[in-house]
Scaffold this motif. Structure first.
Motif, PDB file in Angstrom:
ATOM      1  N   PHE A   1      34.187 -11.488  36.631  1.00 16.34           N
ATOM      2  CA  PHE A   1      33.000 -10.680  36.306  1.00 16.34           C
ATOM      3  C   PHE A   1      33.362  -9.374  35.626  1.00 16.34           C
ATOM      4  O   PHE A   1      32.655  -8.936  34.724  1.00 16.34           O
TER       5      PHE A   1
ATOM      6  N   LYS B   1      33.794  -7.967  28.060  1.00 15.04           N
ATOM      7  CA  LYS B   1      33.541  -8.773  26.861  1.00 15.04           C
ATOM      8  C   LYS B   1      32.140  -8.514  26.324  1.00 15.04           C
ATOM      9  O   LYS B   1      31.945  -8.326  25.108  1.00 15.04           O
ATOM     10  N   ALA B   2      31.162  -8.511  27.246  1.00 17.53           N
ATOM     11  CA  ALA B   2      29.781  -8.303  26.804  1.00 17.53           C
ATOM     12  C   ALA B   2      29.634  -6.955  26.121  1.00 17.53           C
ATOM     13  O   ALA B   2      28.989  -6.836  25.073  1.00 17.53           O
TER      14      ALA B   2
ATOM     15  N   VAL C   1      31.150  -7.149  22.614  1.00 19.45           N
ATOM     16  CA  VAL C   1      30.279  -7.854  21.664  1.00 19.45           C
ATOM     17  C   VAL C   1      29.098  -6.960  21.293  1.00 19.45           C
ATOM     18  O   VAL C   1      28.747  -6.810  20.118  1.00 19.45           O
ATOM     19  N   ALA C   2      28.501  -6.336  22.312  1.00 16.47           N
ATOM     20  CA  ALA C   2      27.324  -5.509  22.053  1.00 16.47           C
ATOM     21  C   ALA C   2      27.680  -4.335  21.149  1.00 16.47           C
ATOM     22  O   ALA C   2      26.960  -4.014  20.211  1.00 16.47           O
TER      23      ALA C   2
ATOM     24  N   LEU D   1      38.819 -10.488  22.366  1.00 11.46           N
ATOM     25  CA  LEU D   1      37.885 -11.263  23.189  1.00 11.46           C
ATOM     26  C   LEU D   1      38.524 -12.577  23.637  1.00 11.46           C
ATOM     27  O   LEU D   1      38.370 -12.997  24.793  1.00 11.46           O
TER      28      LEU D   1
ATOM     29  N   LEU E   1      39.288 -13.873  27.344  1.00  7.13           N
ATOM     30  CA  LEU E   1      38.778 -15.159  27.828  1.00  7.13           C
ATOM     31  C   LEU E   1      39.878 -15.922  28.547  1.00  7.13           C
ATOM     32  O   LEU E   1      39.681 -16.451  29.650  1.00  7.13           O
TER      33      LEU E   1
ATOM     34  N   TRP F   1      37.557  -9.927  17.833  1.00  3.50           N
ATOM     35  CA  TRP F   1      37.495 -11.338  18.228  1.00  3.50           C
ATOM     36  C   TRP F   1      38.789 -11.748  18.934  1.00  3.50           C
ATOM     37  O   TRP F   1      38.754 -12.425  19.964  1.00  3.50           O
TER      38      TRP F   1
ATOM     39  N   ALA G   1      33.952 -10.281  32.157  1.00  6.59           N
ATOM     40  CA  ALA G   1      32.682 -10.637  31.504  1.00  6.59           C
ATOM     41  C   ALA G   1      31.969  -9.376  31.040  1.00  6.59           C
ATOM     42  O   ALA G   1      31.441  -9.324  29.928  1.00  6.59           O
ATOM     43  N   ILE G   2      31.976  -8.352  31.907  1.00 12.83           N
ATOM     44  CA  ILE G   2      31.289  -7.110  31.525  1.00 12.83           C
ATOM     45  C   ILE G   2      31.990  -6.467  30.330  1.00 12.83           C
ATOM     46  O   ILE G   2      31.349  -6.026  29.376  1.00 12.83           O
TER      47      ILE G   2
ATOM     48  N   SER H   1      40.490 -14.499  31.837  1.00 12.46           N
ATOM     49  CA  SER H   1      39.438 -14.771  32.819  1.00 12.46           C
ATOM     50  C   SER H   1      39.529 -16.200  33.326  1.00 12.46           C
ATOM     51  O   SER H   1      39.027 -16.519  34.398  1.00 12.46           O
TER      52      SER H   1
END
Lengths: 556, 112, 190
Positions: free
Chosen positions: B41, B47-48, B51-52, B17, B21, B14, B44-45, B24
């Motif tokens: 972007f 971070k995604a 999380v995944a 992340l 953020l 976290w 974003a990738i 970004s």
């Protein structure tokens, strides 16, 4: 297995049941009811085309607006409210738990919700016929700007209602699809390995996956189009920076895989029927499975062949021509595998088998004529003519009507514990298949003569108003009426046999798959004891064995 | 295994992340287009994926679930790939599509 | 309700509920993907949209990203608690997550109210149409997640159906990931 044995009221047993068999029947009967509406609409506009301007018995004068409404909703109903619910949802719900040997779907309440949403979508659609302005009349493909602006389609309420109904229907099948996929993946009977799953289940589940992967963009597109219709935003309006071609892509990205979504379950039903009635092992189980997966995958790469004349990038047209021609390979391979199954078998021409064979023959014509349309060059001439129409009816009628009849005649003893009348079944078969060809063969010729689709009356086109063309139209219409009237035989046979048919035992067709190990009709919970699986599903006429079949659940 | 699913590990992810953020948001303030694209972007990738992998536990889930989800993302790319030649190139040899930025007309639905 | 035996089987090794959630997410990817793909194509075509996009509040978007990331942390901690059989702790984390959802929605409504007052409504231009459609669709998912979470939490506190905490968690993380992409698409790319 423990069950709550208390008596359920009619209401909770048939309307709010979570039993997969009851839900399957709900889908089946709703689908049959919608098919009657769709058939009636076809009768309406065919009468207008054959005898322009007459008072159609039972419908009255078909005005241009009504004509458009009938055509649009005939297409939508037959695909979204007949083919999908019957082929995927009814057969999927009925067969998946029985054939993999478990007591229900993994999420029974989700299943019920899926049917209820589907029912609401059907009600919304039917309601849209009665609102001011009438039902949507912008064709089932719903291209903007015709569909996006009420001043063009003249159905300010019908259009959004149609779109809402379609979106709800998608939600229903997404929920149902998740249930199907999860059930097949997780709940197979002990001993049932990957290659022991009956091919029809593979096909239904692969179709559900294809549906799931393709419907997303169209759901997003439906929201955008709905906003265009209601708030005049202009997602698809070039004057506001939008692009109508985008809708066509969103639609066909779903719309073409959709063809295979309904084709695959039909192919699966036919596979089950021909193995049983040829008493032979399915030829090339794995080949069929791999070609199914190849068909499902390739079906995502062909969508723009619907748009060859829409002004798409010519380089893309080349790509899509190649992929479109390519996809005929796995489908043909499947048909060959079926024919090889028939070869050397001891074929019994019972009603389900007749329908299954008719499926193969008629679908072949549909497939072959598709080659002309998939080639971007010849499509420029054929596009939007009755040739296209005849082509896809030669695919869709075998899929949504003929194979469904094969399935119903085949599984009827299991569904209702009684047999359908064989003689009436054969009368119904010939009364369906012969007129079917007489409807659509003339339309090929009309299409080649340049007859465009979606024209209300050809009287104003001197080239198309010639008597010999009109004769072909009359032939098609009369054949349609004959075909529709023969469905009365089916309906009588169906409902009479539910109550008065000859009693069927557990396994009347001497078939191998697990659903025949359950009682006919199966009780709630399906099996007295959940079965074990010992062998693949198509062990017919095994040498050295006394019986010519070998049920999957029978211990060696 | 257990190190991957401990509360401490989650808090660490976290924290990373949140730092990403902030990056970004700050990146685009430089006003360099490439930096904007990368930070917006690219991050974003990242971070995604984090999380995944760590929150949705794709790192310890069966591999084919990842392939399924990636396959679905590829579907989106397929759609955009097949569609963008038409949507992104509004000019043609024999026809012209005019892109007008302002709403030029207010249509009133319904028919007279 | 009587649970079918089918639900308890697990031929793949993944529990049925979790497998279904993965398929739900798979189907959601293409729904959001179709919408965002359309947006990206239009955005690349219309350079003028950057002028419109300049009117979005990066700070509000960033705060919301932070809120969702934090709520994601809470729900994964809740999952951890549930896995160790601590229903009470999981319940608390679930409600912290719901609180995060509320804060997200409140910030969003304040933000939207301001924008609508300034005349940036859906019909102003296609950028705003996409802005409200995409964020609205996402907000619907947030609300749905909060409702489901609230329902689940009352089982959780009784130490019943604890595996459901993980299921809603996976869904919530997905909603978070969607926002991770919406944020640069709608707010940063100016």
């Amino acid at each position: 297995m423990s069950h709550d044995h208390h008596e359920q009221s009619f209401f909770s047993k048939y309307l709010f049941s979570t039993d997969h068999k009851v839900i399957a029947m709900q889908y089946l009967f709703t689908g049959m009811f919608m098919a009657l509406i769709g058939g009636f609409f076809a009768y309406g506009f065919r009468m207008q085309l054959a005898f322009p301007g007459i008072e159609v018995p039972g419908l009255g004068l078909v005005t241009p607006n009504l004509y458009n409404e009938l055509v649009t909703n005939h297409g939508s109903i037959m695909i979204f409210w007949v083919a999908m619910p019957v082929l995927i949802a009814a057969f999927g719900n009925y067969l998946i738990p029985l054939m993999i040997g478990c007591d229900d779907m993994v999420f029974p309440r989700l299943n019920r919700l899926s049917y209820q949403i589907f029912l609401i979508s059907a009600i919304v659609l039917i309601a849209s016929f009665f609102v001011p302005g009438g039902g949507f009349s912008g064709a089932w493909t719903s291209y903007p700007p015709l569909s996006a602006q009420a001043k063009y389609n003249l159905t300010p309420l019908g259009a959004p209602m149609w779109l809402t109904a379609v979106a709800l229907e998608f939600v229903a099948f997404l929920l149902g699809g998740i249930n199907f996929i999860t059930t097949l993946m997780n709940s197979r009977a002990p001993g049932m390995k990957m290659w022991d799953i009956p091919i029809v289940l593979w096909m239904i589940v692969i179709a559900s996956i294809v549906f799931m992967a393709s419907a997303g963009p169209l759901i997003a597109g439906a929201v955008m189009l709905l906003f265009d219709q209601i708030y005049h935003i202009g997602f698809f309006n070039p004057n506001k920076g939008g692009d109508p071609i985008l809708w066509q892509h969103l639609f066909w990205f779903f719309g073409h895989p959709e063809v295979y979504v309904v084709l695959l379950p039909a192919m699966g039903i036919v596979a089950e029927v021909i193995t049983v009635f040829a008493r032979k092992k399915l030829f090339g189980y794995k080949t069929i499975l791999y070609t199914t997966i190849a068909t499902g995958t390739l079906s995502f790469f062909v969508w723009a062949h619907h748009q060859f004349v829409a002004g798409i990038d010519p380089r893309m047209a080349n790509v899509f021509t190649i992929t479109t021609i390519l996809i005929s390979i796995p489908v043909t391979e499947m048909c060959f595998a079926y024919i090889a199954t028939l070869f050397g078998g001891s074929i019994e021409l019972r009603t389900p088998m007749l329908f299954a064979l008719a499926f193969l023959a008629e679908f072949l014509i549909g497939g072959v004529t598709g080659i002309f349309l998939g080639s971007s060059g010849s499509d420029i001439y054929f596009h939007d003519t009755y040739f296209v129409l005849a082509h896809f009816h030669y695919t869709f009628v075998p899929i949504a009507i003929i194979s469904v009849f094969a399935g119903i005649y085949y599984w009827f003893p299991k569904m209702f514990g009684r047999h359908m009348n064989e003689t009436l079944g054969k009368i119904h078969f010939w009364g369906t298949v012969i007129p079917f060809n007489l409807i659509f063969l003339p339309l090929f010729f009309l299409g080649l003569a340049g007859q465009h689709r979606r024209i209300y009356s050809y009287e104003n086109f001197p080239e198309l108003a010639k008597p010999y063309l009109q004769d072909l139209r009359i032939l098609a219409t009369v054949s349609l009426i004959v075909m529709l009237s023969f469905q009365v035989v089916f309906l009588f046979n169906f409902f009479y046999s539910i109550f008065k048919g000859k009693k069927a035992e557990k396994n009347p067709w001497r078939a191998n798959t697990l659903e025949w190990a359950a009682a006919s009709p199966p009780p709630h919970g399906n099996f007295p004891e959940l079965p074990q699986v010992y062998r693949p599903p198509y062990e017919y006429s095994v040498p050295g064995r006394e019986l010519d079949y070998w049920p999957q659940n029978e211990k060696a | 295994m257990s190190a991957e699913t401990s509360p401490k590990h989650y808090v660490k992810i976290w924290a990373i992340l949140v730092v990403l953020l902030i990056l970004s948001v700050l990146g685009p303030m430089l006003g360099i287009k490439l930096v904007t694209l990368l930070t917006a972007f690219g991050i974003a990738i990242v971070k995604a994926t984090m999380v995944a992998n760590h929150f949705m536990h794709l790192n310890i889930e069966k591999k084919y679930i990842s392939y399924l989800l990636i396959g679905m993302v590829l579907m989106v790319f397929l759609f955009v790939g097949g569609t963008s030649p038409d949507v992104l190139m509004p000019e043609g040899q024999h026809w012209e599509k005019q892109v007008i930025e302002q709403p030029v007309e207010l249509d009133h639905g319904g028919h007279e | 309700m009587h649970q079918p035996i089918a639900t308890t089987r697990s031929a793949t090794g993944i529990p049925t509920g979790r497998l279904a959630v993965w398929w739900v997410i798979a189907s959601e990817i293409v729904i959001f993907g179709g919408l965002l793909g359309s947006y990206v194509m239009y955005r690349l075509l219309h350079d003028a949209w950057s002028i419109e996009a300049a009117n979005t509040h990066t700070l509000a978007g960033a705060t919301n990203t932070f809120v969702l990331l934090t709520s994601s942390l809470f729900v994964v901690l809740g999952h951890h608690a549930a896995e160790h059989g601590d229903g009470k702790k999981a319940f608390r984390y679930l409600w912290l997550t719901i609180l995060g959802g509320f804060i997200f929605l409140i910030i969003k409504s304040i933000e939207w109210t301001g924008e609508i007052h300034h005349g940036f409504v859906m019909t102003k231009s296609l950028f705003w149409a996409f802005y409200y459609t995409a964020a609205g669709l996402h907000a619907l998912h947030v609300i749905a997640g909060m409702v489901i979470m609230a329902i689940i939490s009352f089982d959780t506190i009784k130490n019943k159906n604890l595996h459901r905490v993980e299921l809603i968690g996976i869904y919530w993380h997905f909603v978070d990931i969607v926002w991770i992409f919406l944020f640069p698409l709608l707010y940063i790319a100016k």
